[in-house]
Every structure is written in structure tokens, then in C-alpha cells.
Design a protein around this motif. Sequence first.
Motif, PDB file in Angstrom:
ATOM      1  N   ILE A   1      42.377  45.672  38.662  1.00  0.00           N
ATOM      2  CA  ILE A   1      41.223  45.057  38.004  1.00  0.00           C
ATOM      3  C   ILE A   1      40.185  46.123  37.675  1.00  0.00           C
ATOM      4  N   GLY A   2      40.053  47.130  38.555  1.00  0.00           N
ATOM      5  CA  GLY A   2      39.145  48.241  38.257  1.00  0.00           C
ATOM      6  C   GLY A   2      39.555  48.967  36.983  1.00  0.00           C
ATOM      7  N   LEU A   3      40.855  49.227  36.825  1.00  0.00           N
ATOM      8  CA  LEU A   3      41.343  49.867  35.602  1.00  0.00           C
ATOM      9  C   LEU A   3      41.119  48.968  34.388  1.00  0.00           C
TER      10      LEU A   3
ATOM     11  N   TRP B   1      46.034  46.394  45.471  1.00  0.00           N
ATOM     12  CA  TRP B   1      46.579  46.099  44.149  1.00  0.00           C
ATOM     13  C   TRP B   1      45.486  45.591  43.219  1.00  0.00           C
ATOM     14  N   PHE B   2      44.789  44.548  43.641  1.00  0.00           N
ATOM     15  CA  PHE B   2      43.802  43.945  42.751  1.00  0.00           C
ATOM     16  C   PHE B   2      42.566  44.827  42.577  1.00  0.00           C
ATOM     17  N   ASN B   3      42.119  45.499  43.623  1.00  0.00           N
ATOM     18  CA  ASN B   3      40.983  46.405  43.468  1.00  0.00           C
ATOM     19  C   ASN B   3      41.285  47.500  42.456  1.00  0.00           C
TER      20      ASN B   3
ATOM     21  N   THR C   1      54.069  41.056  45.906  1.00  0.00           N
ATOM     22  CA  THR C   1      52.872  41.251  46.726  1.00  0.00           C
ATOM     23  C   THR C   1      51.624  40.586  46.160  1.00  0.00           C
ATOM     24  N   PRO C   2      51.274  40.747  44.872  1.00  0.00           N
ATOM     25  CA  PRO C   2      50.061  40.096  44.363  1.00  0.00           C
ATOM     26  C   PRO C   2      50.062  38.587  44.558  1.00  0.00           C
ATOM     27  N   GLY C   3      51.252  37.962  44.500  1.00  0.00           N
ATOM     28  CA  GLY C   3      51.311  36.511  44.662  1.00  0.00           C
ATOM     29  C   GLY C   3      50.872  36.045  46.028  1.00  0.00           C
ATOM     30  N   HIS C   4      50.903  36.926  47.024  1.00  0.00           N
ATOM     31  CA  HIS C   4      50.469  36.535  48.366  1.00  0.00           C
ATOM     32  C   HIS C   4      48.967  36.286  48.435  1.00  0.00           C
ATOM     33  N   SER C   5      48.233  36.779  47.445  1.00  0.00           N
ATOM     34  CA  SER C   5      46.774  36.578  47.430  1.00  0.00           C
ATOM     35  C   SER C   5      46.376  35.230  46.844  1.00  0.00           C
ATOM     36  N   MET C   6      47.328  34.498  46.270  1.00  0.00           N
ATOM     37  CA  MET C   6      47.031  33.220  45.639  1.00  0.00           C
ATOM     38  C   MET C   6      46.917  32.120  46.688  1.00  0.00           C
ATOM     39  N   THR C   7      45.842  31.371  46.625  1.00  0.00           N
ATOM     40  CA  THR C   7      45.661  30.235  47.527  1.00  0.00           C
ATOM     41  C   THR C   7      46.473  29.034  47.071  1.00  0.00           C
ATOM     42  N   ASN C   8      46.629  28.891  45.747  1.00  0.00           N
ATOM     43  CA  ASN C   8      47.311  27.733  45.179  1.00  0.00           C
ATOM     44  C   ASN C   8      48.592  28.172  44.488  1.00  0.00           C
TER      45      ASN C   8
ATOM     46  N   ASP D   1      39.489  52.028  47.811  1.00  0.00           N
ATOM     47  CA  ASP D   1      39.907  51.168  46.701  1.00  0.00           C
ATOM     48  C   ASP D   1      38.813  50.187  46.303  1.00  0.00           C
ATOM     49  N   GLN D   2      38.078  49.677  47.299  1.00  0.00           N
ATOM     50  CA  GLN D   2      36.997  48.754  46.971  1.00  0.00           C
ATOM     51  C   GLN D   2      35.805  49.487  46.381  1.00  0.00           C
ATOM     52  N   ALA D   3      35.547  50.709  46.841  1.00  0.00           N
ATOM     53  CA  ALA D   3      34.456  51.499  46.272  1.00  0.00           C
ATOM     54  C   ALA D   3      34.743  51.824  44.805  1.00  0.00           C
ATOM     55  N   PHE D   4      36.007  52.152  44.491  1.00  0.00           N
ATOM     56  CA  PHE D   4      36.374  52.396  43.092  1.00  0.00           C
ATOM     57  C   PHE D   4      36.185  51.129  42.261  1.00  0.00           C
ATOM     58  N   ASN D   5      36.658  49.998  42.776  1.00  0.00           N
ATOM     59  CA  ASN D   5      36.548  48.746  42.043  1.00  0.00           C
ATOM     60  C   ASN D   5      35.090  48.392  41.765  1.00  0.00           C
ATOM     61  N   THR D   6      34.230  48.551  42.773  1.00  0.00           N
ATOM     62  CA  THR D   6      32.823  48.199  42.606  1.00  0.00           C
ATOM     63  C   THR D   6      32.114  49.161  41.671  1.00  0.00           C
ATOM     64  N   ALA D   7      32.416  50.452  41.771  1.00  0.00           N
ATOM     65  CA  ALA D   7      31.804  51.427  40.866  1.00  0.00           C
ATOM     66  C   ALA D   7      32.211  51.155  39.425  1.00  0.00           C
ATOM     67  N   ALA D   8      33.505  50.922  39.200  1.00  0.00           N
ATOM     68  CA  ALA D   8      33.967  50.591  37.856  1.00  0.00           C
ATOM     69  C   ALA D   8      33.338  49.300  37.367  1.00  0.00           C
ATOM     70  N   SER D   9      33.177  48.357  38.271  1.00  0.00           N
ATOM     71  CA  SER D   9      32.654  47.045  37.919  1.00  0.00           C
ATOM     72  C   SER D   9      31.217  47.107  37.428  1.00  0.00           C
ATOM     73  N   PHE D  10      30.346  47.771  38.155  1.00  0.00           N
ATOM     74  CA  PHE D  10      28.928  47.771  37.803  1.00  0.00           C
ATOM     75  C   PHE D  10      28.618  48.719  36.643  1.00  0.00           C
ATOM     76  N   VAL D  11      29.351  49.796  36.518  1.00  0.00           N
ATOM     77  CA  VAL D  11      29.112  50.704  35.397  1.00  0.00           C
ATOM     78  C   VAL D  11      29.632  50.104  34.090  1.00  0.00           C
ATOM     79  N   SER D  12      30.676  49.283  34.167  1.00  0.00           N
ATOM     80  CA  SER D  12      31.238  48.667  32.966  1.00  0.00           C
ATOM     81  C   SER D  12      30.555  47.356  32.610  1.00  0.00           C
ATOM     82  N   ASN D  13      29.467  47.014  33.291  1.00  0.00           N
ATOM     83  CA  ASN D  13      28.716  45.788  33.020  1.00  0.00           C
ATOM     84  C   ASN D  13      29.538  44.540  33.366  1.00  0.00           C
ATOM     85  N   THR D  14      30.506  44.702  34.271  1.00  0.00           N
ATOM     86  CA  THR D  14      31.351  43.574  34.678  1.00  0.00           C
ATOM     87  C   THR D  14      30.798  42.885  35.916  1.00  0.00           C
TER      88      THR D  14
END
Length: 559
Positions: A486-488, A481-483, A441-448, A99-112
Motif C-alpha cells: 500500500i505504501g508503494l 505485506w500491506f504496509n 498470506t494477505p487473505g489472512h488479514s481479512m475479517t470477512n 515497514d510501518q514507518a515507511f507506510n506512514t511516511a509515504a502516506s502523509f507525504v503523498s497526501n493519503t
Amino acid sequence: MSPVLAGVLQLLALMVALALAYRPLGDHMARVYSSPRHLRAEKWIYRVIGADPATEMRWPAYLRGVLAFSAVGVLFLYLLQRVQGGLPGSLGFASIDPDQAFNTAASFVSNTNWQSYYGEQAMGHVVQTGGLAVQNFLSAAVGMAVAVALVRGFARSRTGELGNFWSDLVRGTVRILLPISVIGALVLVACGAIQNFAGIHEVGQFLNEHSSGGSQQWNGGAVASQEVIKELGTNGGGYFNANAAHPFENPNGISNLFEIFLILLIPFAMTRTFGRMVGSLRQGYAILVAMLTIWLGFTALMMWTEFHHGGPAFEIAGGALEGKETRFGIGGSSIFAVATTLTSTGAVNSFLSSYTGFGGGIALLGMQLGEIAPGGVGSGLYGMLIMAVIAVFLAGLMVGRTPEYLGKKIGGRQIKFAACYILITPALVLCFTAVAMALPTPGHSMTNSGPHGFSEILYAYTSGANNNGSAFAGLNADTQWFNTTIGLAMLLGRFVPMVFVLALAGSLAEQSPVPETAGTLRTEKPLFSGVLVGTILIVAGLTYFPALALGPLAEGLAS
């Protein structure tokens, strides 16, 4: 010298440097994309990839080239991360999870260049230089190619041909990005940025000789070369987790100002390239004025809220210094934050989550405008031209004339393409944010909690869908979830708008030129620049105000 004066002087020095580079770089890029000649190195590349640079493409073929090339880039970078553990130069790092490899690949190819990992703890030299740094060049060149295709759509008549994608891609990389990056890397090395392929080594005592545990371990790396293209190509991915706040990436105030200069250099200069290619420099100046107005306005607002907004504690510290590097101060951090969120860069030299409520809102709104002032490399220009089409259409409705821009009629077909362009990114941001806030589930990642916690989620999807890549921080985004989501958002936010940009370019190139009359809207005048700025602010405001009211505005008013 007061911190406020220091910040103003930095801003003035930056503007002078950009003004000096504007004309030569803008003219050079126009020559690069207009010249019939091909360099020997470029011809070799064409032979290797099997492309004929002389073949003109209509917009569907140009789009297929963009999508096919980017898809190969995503697959290659994904596989490179998945096999990292067995590669030489991996420094003992394990392969990246799917999931992280997909997120990073999408991120750098999309100029994000969104990063949900710690760079110095996750990626070895092969992935950093052979994967991530290479995509920093290529994704930037893709954005520039699409922008040039749209400019050709305005400049050409009675043809649907927009040039050759492979030629534009190679020329942008070889003749523009590479030469500037070589010079820029030398400047950063001179400023103190590291450039090596060293492994993990211990850095001495950070406290004093009698303390225990005062030493730290750091990786070496080809940092200066990756840093320069990360800023020049408005990419943003850092070699280290601290990004441009890390002294190995951004050693001092001079390097900080130089990196901001690199971020803004090509996006501003491309307005002159646009003017040259359409045969009217004044048209380019009108777009430039609109960009400058927004950029200077946002910078002034950010500096004001970070220097002056708050109570007595702010006055004692000289402003909101928490989360900002003392090497750069509030002024250098504020200028950097606006530059990076009004472009698609995403690099950070301070902790955006610790900005004031209004300061965080300014950074958010900068991305939500569409990152067009001056925007990303290529994407800033074509985004601004889309907004210019919208502005011309609205002006035409007000005076009862068929809208025209640069001698081309803006009819129903053209305005549909432009409307689809400006709707896709907000739809991604708001829908993904709503779903993330609704699910447990996504709300568990929030610090604040409260407005600040909502801003963390809103910022993450705004950054991803707008291909920015900066993080509000405080959000643990390294989850499945976020990887995945956000990748999509990054892929859809990058390539779906390009479909409408190229379709619009093709429809414009097919038209015959419309002769100018006494009733033609003068789009090279300051009045049009004002209409354009107003259109941008109104569209973004109507789209995002409810979400901003729940996050940074609520936080700012409550503080």
C-alpha cells in the motif's frame, strides 16, 4: 424532525456556506498565484531553502522540484518515526517498526494519510505535530502547486515555463492554508475539540459509579489544529484511531458540518481560481457544474441507500444506523462519507464496512472516479482538467474536428499524456488487488469472506493508489505485506500521474493560441459539463465494473 429532513437540511446549509465562500476564496487564490510580490516571511523562507522565486521553470525542472521535495519529506518522516522512542514528548511510545514507518511516511507525504496504526497508542506529540501535521500542510501545498502549473499551461502561449515550484509551494502554505487553519482551529476548539500537549490521563466512569473498569485512558494533543488541516488539505489522518468519529476530534453536529465544509472548501473554490487565471470565469463554472452534479448525485444515492435500503429492521431503526455515530445520524454520516471519498481526504466519522452493500460501493466508486468531484486540494482540479481534455478529444472525434480546449489543440502528444494519467491508478489498484487475492498470506488479514472480504482488499488499494486514505475497516493492514504494497501504491499513485500532468502543462504552454471559429466546441456551456460528467462515469465504469461486480454489487444484490 425526521432523520431524512435533518440530513437534507444539513446538505442545504453546507451548500449555502460553500456558495458564500466560493467567490472570495477563489479570487484570493488566483491573486496569490499570480502576484509578483513576495511577503517578508516568504522571502525569509526562500533564503533558508536557497530558492530563487523569480526563476521560471519548464516542466522537467518543476517536476524535479516536486519529486526532490517529496523525497526529502518521506526520508525525514521515516527517520522521525524510527527514533521516536528517544525523543522528548514521546509519552513513552516506542519507535515505529520499519515497514510501518515507511507506510506512514509515504502516506502523509503523498497526501493519503492512510493509517495502519492506532494514533493514540503509537505516536507521541513530536511525531504528531512536528511530522504528521507539517506534512498535512506541505503535501496539500504540493498538490495545489501542480494544479496551478497545469492552469498556467492553458493560460500561457509560446513558452514552456510554468512558474516556480518553490514560490507556489510557499505561497500556498503561507497565504492560503495557514490563515484558514488558524481560524478553523479556533472554531473547532469553540465546538469542543481539544488542543493541548497533555500526557496520558484517565477519563472518568463511562458506565456508572458502581461499575468496575468503566474508566479509560486517553492522550491529550494538539488535536484541533491537526484536525483542521487534515480536512482543509484533504489529508485525512486522525490524531485518534476513531478519526472524525472521536469526540475529541469531532465533538458534535456543528463541528461535523464544519469539517465537511473544510473538506470541500478549496477544491470547489479552485474552479473559480482556474477561471480567473485562464481569463474566463465561465470555463471555471463549467468545471464546477460537472463537479457539483457528481457530488450531489453521489450524496443523494448514499442517503437513499442508507436510509431506505433494507428490510423491517432498517425501518424500525430509521435506516442503516449500525456503525454510524448517533451524534451525527445517518444524514451527517452519509454526507461526510461521500465528501471524503469524492475528495482525497480519507477522514471518516462512521464505520464504512457496516454500510449497506450499495453504500460501500458508492464510497468505492467515488474514489475510483479519480476523486475529482471536487477532488483533493489541487489534485481534484488537475484531475478534472485531464478528464476535460479526454472529453474534448472524444467530442472532436464525433464531429470530425481537431479537438481544442481553451485555445489549445489537443493532438496525439497531449492525448497520450492524458491517457497515461487515467490508466496508471487503475493499473495499480487492480494489479495489487489481484496479487493480494491470489496469494495466501494477505487473505489472512481479512475479517470477512465472500464479496465483503473482497471489498476490504479492493477498498484498501483503491484508497491507497488514489491517495484517499480512508479504510473500509475489517482488514488488518498492519502487516509487512500491506504496509509495503500500500505504501508503494500511495507513492506511485501520487507522483507518477504528476509526471503526465506537468508534461501536458509544458506541451500546452509551448503552443500558439488557436483562434476560435464557428466550429469550436463551446466548453463553457452546460452541454460540455454534461459531456464531461458522462465521460467520467463511462471511463470509471468500463475500468472498474468487473471488480465492483465481485464486491459491493454482489453483496448489495444478495442482501
